[in-house]
Write an enzyme that holds these catalytic residues in place. Structure first.
Site, PDB file in Angstrom:
ATOM      1  N   SER A 172       0.845  -1.206   0.000  1.00  0.00           N
ATOM      2  CA  SER A 172       0.000   0.000   0.000  1.00  0.00           C
ATOM      3  C   SER A 172       0.877   1.252   0.000  1.00  0.00           C
ATOM      4  CB  SER A 172      -0.960  -0.044   1.185  1.00  0.00           C
ATOM      5  OG  SER A 172      -1.965   0.939   1.054  1.00  0.00           O
ATOM      6  N   ASP A 275     -10.408  -3.987  -4.875  1.00  0.00           N
ATOM      7  CA  ASP A 275      -9.679  -2.900  -4.210  1.00  0.00           C
ATOM      8  C   ASP A 275      -9.954  -1.597  -4.949  1.00  0.00           C
ATOM      9  OD1 ASP A 275      -7.843  -1.182  -3.033  1.00  0.00           O
ATOM     10  OD2 ASP A 275      -6.157  -2.567  -3.197  1.00  0.00           O
ATOM     11  N   HIS A 305      -8.405  -4.750  -0.556  1.00  0.00           N
ATOM     12  CA  HIS A 305      -7.098  -4.200  -0.209  1.00  0.00           C
ATOM     13  C   HIS A 305      -6.506  -4.953   0.989  1.00  0.00           C
ATOM     14  CE1 HIS A 305      -4.183  -0.880  -0.406  1.00  0.00           C
ATOM     15  NE2 HIS A 305      -4.165  -0.924   0.907  1.00  0.00           N
TER      16      HIS A 305
END
Length: 333
Positions: A172, A275, A305
């Protein structure tokens, strides 16, 4: 204190909460910031002794540490292990190498990849807005270089680590950091000798832009990483006065330098099909591939995610581990 000042203090408004991130970061109207010592992932640490680990300070100026992991079982005589950086996520605002979800994933990485795992912390926003986190990622890699050339290296690391086979993985926000390291260091990472970076793994990289993608605009509001949280993370981490088209946020924005001429080491990009960041990850991989870069994009349909750290033992997480293992093997020579 006089009666007037006491009365004024009593009548003045109390600070109220204006922003909150997953219960661990709270911002108040008077500018104060409160961080909880408790992680947002309340899961047990699965430390069964099969992986050895320890913490090391890599940036004493900013009080930053990294956590090292290696398999407890010794490798055959003389065999050394690749080094795999795992840079945690959290929207640049939360997260830590010490959070149990991060530690559990690093345990799995060390065992399944048969690698030394380096998991660094970095300064968090809003106290330290970008580019602080990206600079700290660079310093973590430079720390490894210093270890490689040290006359008194840490034997816990040097006895097992292959400094010629280093990979950088970012999760991320960590994926954003990994991208900027790839750009800065270039193919072959010549400035890091004798360290040799072989490739990068971007897990659901956290990129943004002022114009919403289809997934951002139409994605489920109850997603693990929903639009409200994405917006909040960027608002708290972008340099004050800038927009989400800042080059550190949007690699293809109107203010960003073209990446066409950049010589990259191989990159693996991974995203979940549900996501909200999926479109940006896919667009990133497609653009670089069209410019002839060695890049691979893998999408796990129906997954959100961070699926690989939320459930590191799931079927899909196991499949991802095999993909990463193959990527390391293909790019180690």
């Amino acid at each position: 204190m006089s009666f007037e000042s006491t009365a004024a203090a009593a009548s003045s408004p109390q600070p109220y909460e204006v922003d909150e991130c997953r219960g661990v970061l709270r911002l108040y109207s008077d500018g104060s910031i409160v961080r909880s010592s408790k992680p947002s992932f309340d899961v047990p640490v699965n430390d069964d002794g099969s992986v050895l680990w320890k913490d090391v300070v890599f940036d004493p100026i900013h009080g930053l540490s990294l956590r090292l992991y290696k398999p407890a079982a010794q490798s055959p005589a003389g065999a050394k292990l690749p080094i795999y950086f795992y840079i945690h996520g959290g929207g640049f605002c939360i997260g830590s190498r010490a959070w149990p979800n991060c530690q559990n994933y690093c345990f799995r990485l060390a065992l399944e990849l048969r690698a030394v795992i380096v998991s660094p912390d970095y300064r968090l926003a809003p106290e330290n807005r970008l580019p602080a986190a990206i600079e700290d990622g660079y310093e973590a890699v430079k720390w490894l270089q210093a270890e490689a050339v040290s006359e008194e290296p840490d034997e816990w690391l040097s006895h097992v680590a292959d400094y010629g086979k280093v990979f950088v993985c970012g999760d991320s926000a960590g994926g954003n950091i990994a991208h900027h390291l790839a750009v800065r260091l270039g193919e072959g990472s010549p400035e890091l000798g004798p360290i040799r970076l072989r490739g990068y793994v971007l897990l659901a990289p956290f990129f943004g832009g002022t114009v919403r993608t289809k997934a951002e605009a139409e994605g489920p509001k109850d997603a693990f990483l929903n639009w409200e949280l994405i917006d909040r993370f960027w608002r708290l981490s972008i340099p004050i006065g800038e927009t989400r088209d800042h080059p550190l946020v949007n690699p293809f924005g109107p203010l960003s330098h073209s990446l066409e001429a950049v010589a990259f080491d191989p990159i693996l990009v991974v995203a979940g099909g549900s996501d909200l960041l999926k479109d940006r990850a896919e667009d990133y991989a497609r653009r670089l591939k069209n410019w002839g870069k060695k890049i691979e994009y893998v999408q796990f349909e129906g997954l959100q995610h961070g699926f690989f750290t939320i459930d590191p033992n799931s079927k899909d997480s196991n499949e991802l581990m095999l993909i990463i293992n193959r990527f390391i093997a293909e790019n180690s020579s």
